[in-house]
Design a protein around this motif. Sequence first.
Motif, PDB file in Angstrom:
ATOM      1  N   TRP A 150      14.847   8.034  11.279  1.00 56.86           N
ATOM      2  CA  TRP A 150      14.322   9.161  10.325  1.00 56.86           C
ATOM      3  C   TRP A 150      15.579   9.707   9.655  1.00 56.86           C
ATOM      4  O   TRP A 150      15.499  10.436   8.832  1.00 56.86           O
ATOM      5  CB  TRP A 150      13.937  10.312  11.571  1.00 56.86           C
ATOM      6  N   LYS A 151      16.728   9.116   9.885  1.00 59.22           N
ATOM      7  CA  LYS A 151      17.804   9.681   9.569  1.00 59.22           C
ATOM      8  C   LYS A 151      18.130   9.199   7.977  1.00 59.22           C
ATOM      9  O   LYS A 151      18.869   9.605   7.184  1.00 59.22           O
ATOM     10  CB  LYS A 151      19.023   9.174  10.036  1.00 59.22           C
ATOM     11  N   THR A 185      23.232   5.096   8.494  1.00 59.56           N
ATOM     12  CA  THR A 185      22.048   5.144   9.572  1.00 59.56           C
ATOM     13  C   THR A 185      22.251   3.640  10.330  1.00 59.56           C
ATOM     14  O   THR A 185      22.284   2.634   9.670  1.00 59.56           O
ATOM     15  CB  THR A 185      20.704   5.132   8.929  1.00 59.56           C
ATOM     16  N   LYS A 188      16.312  12.022   6.025  1.00 61.46           N
ATOM     17  CA  LYS A 188      16.727  13.343   6.447  1.00 61.46           C
ATOM     18  C   LYS A 188      16.699  14.476   5.591  1.00 61.46           C
ATOM     19  O   LYS A 188      16.610  15.689   5.776  1.00 61.46           O
ATOM     20  CB  LYS A 188      17.962  13.369   7.565  1.00 61.46           C
ATOM     21  N   ARG A 247       9.963  13.640  11.863  1.00 70.07           N
ATOM     22  CA  ARG A 247      10.734  13.777  10.821  1.00 70.07           C
ATOM     23  C   ARG A 247      11.838  13.915  11.270  1.00 70.07           C
ATOM     24  O   ARG A 247      13.003  14.237  10.577  1.00 70.07           O
ATOM     25  CB  ARG A 247      10.285  15.092   9.956  1.00 70.07           C
ATOM     26  N   ASN A 248      12.233  14.010  12.714  1.00 68.31           N
ATOM     27  CA  ASN A 248      13.402  14.504  13.425  1.00 68.31           C
ATOM     28  C   ASN A 248      13.671  13.505  14.381  1.00 68.31           C
ATOM     29  O   ASN A 248      14.682  13.807  15.375  1.00 68.31           O
ATOM     30  CB  ASN A 248      13.367  16.077  13.840  1.00 68.31           C
TER      31      ASN A 248
END
Length: 244
Positions: A196-197, A210, A200, A163-164
Amino acid sequence: MEKIISYPISVIYYLCFGLTLVVFHPIQWICFNLFGYEAHKKSVDYLNLFLSLCTRILGTTYTFKNRESIPENVPLIFVANHQSLFDIIGIIWYLRKHHAKFVSKKELGKGIPSVSYNLRHGGSVLIDRKDPKQAIPVIKGLAEYIEKHKRTAVIFPEGTRSRNGKPKEFAQNGLKILCKYAPSAYIVPISINNSWKMVKFGAFPMGLGTKMEFIIHEAIAVKDYSFEELIQKTESAVKQSLQY
């Protein structure tokens, strides 16, 4: 500010994304049932082209490095970190000549127009992550398939999405089965950055601007190393180029 701006843009994006899935579902059905594998694959390629074009609404860009280094006319195993579904869209379209087939969770095999149909009929496999024993013969079948047809299996050994952007530990079982039953294959490690961005903020609204990056590393011949060496070399190659 980005999140506020993204709300109306994300509405437009999801309308285009959903329409693309709905339009290509019957196209896939016609191609698969009337014209066979090659026609179905072309329909899936162009589905993912249009899905990637939808993300342009959000300002997303895709960069692939070292595509020319991927071996041809041999079985391949793409091993990558996993950050969002946009990893899959990028691989299918930009690496389309390698006939990528995915190891996916069984929940994706129903209920999603176009996506579920392709997973069930396009050569990918569906596994129950709650039942490891069920996964063994399924992944074995995929390995034998790529060995026979010189196509590509794609596996995300982290199991779940980051997730990050920070990578998780690689699980070994799925890759071990692929290597065992596709002994002439080459592993191609791929590092995916910034995917992931896109999510986010969660599923809505979408991240804007992105710059997705796919870094393809030197292929590793399965037959040349023990599995312990293969997993070490592969995990090291993928993680060394991640930005988080």
